[in-house]
Write an enzyme that holds these catalytic residues in place. Structure first.
Site, PDB file in Angstrom:
ATOM      1  CB  VAL A   1       5.788   0.524   5.378  1.00 34.57           C
ATOM      2  CG1 VAL A   1       6.367   1.888   5.020  1.00 34.57           C
ATOM      3  CG2 VAL A   1       6.175   0.144   6.806  1.00 34.57           C
TER       4      VAL A   1
ATOM      5  CB  ALA B   1       2.927  -0.353  -0.091  1.00 35.86           C
ATOM      6  CE  LYS B   2       8.492  -6.496  -0.055  1.00 35.56           C
ATOM      7  NZ  LYS B   2       8.881  -6.745  -1.454  1.00 35.56           N
ATOM      8  N   GLY B   3       4.775  -5.122   3.221  1.00 35.39           N
ATOM      9  CA  GLY B   3       4.245  -5.573   4.496  1.00 35.39           C
ATOM     10  C   GLY B   3       5.036  -6.754   5.007  1.00 35.39           C
TER      11      GLY B   3
ATOM     12  CG  ASP C   1       8.786 -10.255  -0.527  1.00 37.52           C
ATOM     13  OD1 ASP C   1       9.262  -9.916  -1.615  1.00 37.52           O
ATOM     14  OD2 ASP C   1       9.455 -10.248   0.526  1.00 37.52           O
TER      15      ASP C   1
END
Ligand code: NAD
Length: 436
Positions: A80, A125-127, A166
């Protein structure tokens, strides 16, 4: 220039997103509530605020891999890009069986806020992949990572969106991501991810950067409160990457680490635990439990420990209303992401306990990730001392700006951090203008 004074803002009601729940206690609902709280401080910029309530781009990918036994399994993956107004997307990749699109959206939103709060030239952003990585062999994990990287390869890149480690991802996973992306474009692109091994363009100082940021913001907060670190009593929850590095630095500044709690137990010593002995014990035993020569407490008693500084550096949602009423610290340094429940914030405020919020306090990691990215672009690498001097300056400047905002409007540091960040993001949004 002074920040805009609070004004009542009228924003046209917009229809909620159809593809995600905004239920109040969900991560996305919590993020939206935090955005709503700062709208009164945004003045004319509030007309752009809806942009923060909608991720710019959400990619859901199917990640099929061949398992070691020859079967094929499919996993659900996400990336995202919440907001790109101030620069490329930046944020980690999480491997967890309970990851959802909604959670990744909230984490991406918080990255937008964090990057702007410390004034890094990034969006957020992050995934994530919905997987329990402990169930996979190392080869399966590599295949999963490479296929996921290929699938999200259409939106990531050193200038577009830069993933990082992460929960349950590490430097090795970043090495596979960097290699896969590089193979696909036919060139070595070390700047496509950060948190890489040093041999692939990783940065010195990255491992301890988050703990160092917690210490630096804590030292600055203590100075402003007239609290000397020499002899200050510090309690730490979580003794992993963040908690142990922060504890070591506080002890080095003369503070006493009076209690540490982790998943293996809670230990305390009002005279101060011996950090030089505790570190090897944790490496050897996997946690603080069983550390000799100190008191073993019930884990819940951690929240009653008499201390000056409390550092939650383990999990989210640790400080609820009940614990907020018991904590005896003067300052809470949020090393973890989201350790304080939204309804506990006012309790702590009423009790005069200062909270240095996660979006500032634990931003040391992403700040050194930014340094890594800059070093990769220039192919010129800095010494650890240079990294630390630059890190300290960014953290102190960021806290100063937020503290001034909080003083001026008599608001909590968390609200001030969101207000400063949103002002920066929406100013960039406004100056860029709406295309077409
Ligand atoms: P880690 O895995 O290295 O350490 C986690 C620690 O929490 C361990 O000591 C573990 O024992 C403890 N813990 C786990 N469950 C617990 C429980 N139920 N009760 C008490 N303690 C428990 O993780 P980390 O990298 O130190 O991250 C800690 C927090 O900081 C997370 O919220 C993470 O999102 C946040 N954070 C980390 C970074 C980073 O650079 N590592 C950056 C920003 C934020």
């Amino acid at each position: 220039m002074n920040p805009p004074l609070p004004t009542a803002v009228a924003t046209a009601a917009q229809s909620p997103l159809s593809y995600v729940s905004s239920e109040p206690h969900s991560p996305w609902g919590t993020y939206l509530a935090q955005i709503d709280r700062v709208l009164p401080y945004l003045g004319r910029l509030a007309r752009w605020a809806e942009t923060l309530r909608r991720p710019k781009r959400s990619l859901i990918v199917d990640v099929p891999i061949e398992m070691d036994d020859g079967t094929i399994r499919h996993f659900e993956g996400y990336r995202v890009q919440h907001n790109l107004s101030r620069g490329p997307g930046k944020g980690g990749v999480r491997y967890h069986p309970e990851v959802t699109l909604a959670e990744v959206m909230a984490l991406a939103g918080w990255m937008t806020i964090k990057n702007a709060a410390v004034n890094l030239p990034y969006g957020g952003a992050k995934g994530g992949i919905r997987v329990d990585p402990r169930q996979l062999s190392i080869k399966e994990l590599e295949r999963l990572t490479r296929r996921y990287t290929s699938e999200i390869g259409i939106i990531i890149g050193p200038q577009q969106d830069i993933p990082a480690p992460d929960v349950n991802t590490n430097a090795q996973v970043m090495a596979w991501m960097m290699d896969t992306y590089s193979m696909n474009i036919g060139a070595t692109a070390s700047g496509v991810v950060t948190g890489k091994p040093l041999d692939l363009g990783g940065s010195l100082g990255r491992v301890k950067a988050t703990g160092r940021g917690v210490f630096v913001t804590g030292r600055e907060a203590a100075r402003r409160l007239g609290l000397s670190l020499d002899g200050a009593r510090v309690a730490v929850q979580g003794f992993g990457n963040v908690g142990s590095a922060a504890a070591e630095l506080f002890a080095g500044a003369g503070a006493k680490i009076v209690a540490v709690q982790d998943h293996t137990g809670c230990i305390a010593d009002p005279a101060g635990l011996d950090m030089a002995e505790l570190m090897p014990h944790v490496r050897r035993e996997g946690g603080v439990g069983g550390f000799p020569g100190c008191e073993a407490l019930d884990p819940e008693a951690f929240w009653d420990v008499d201390c000056d500084i409390l550092i939650p550096a383990a999990l989210e949602g640790q400080i609820d209303v009940a614990r907020a009423g018991r904590i005896r610290a003067r300052v809470i340094l949020e090393g973890a992401n989201g350790p304080t429940m939204p309804d506990a914030d006012p309790v702590l405020e009423d009790r005069g306990i200062l909270v240095v919020p996660d979006v500032i306090c634990n931003a040391g990691g992403v700040t050194v990730s930014y340094f890594e990215w800059v070093q990769d672009f220039s192919s010129f690498f800095w010494s650890e001392d240079e990294i630390n001097v630059r890190l300290d300056k960014i953290m102190i400047d960021a806290l100063r700006r937020i503290w001034d905002m909080a003083d001026q409007h008599r608001i909590a540091l968390r609200t001030a951090a969101f207000a400063v960040a949103c002002e920066r993001i929406l100013t960039a949004r406004e100056v860029r203008g709406l295309y077409p």
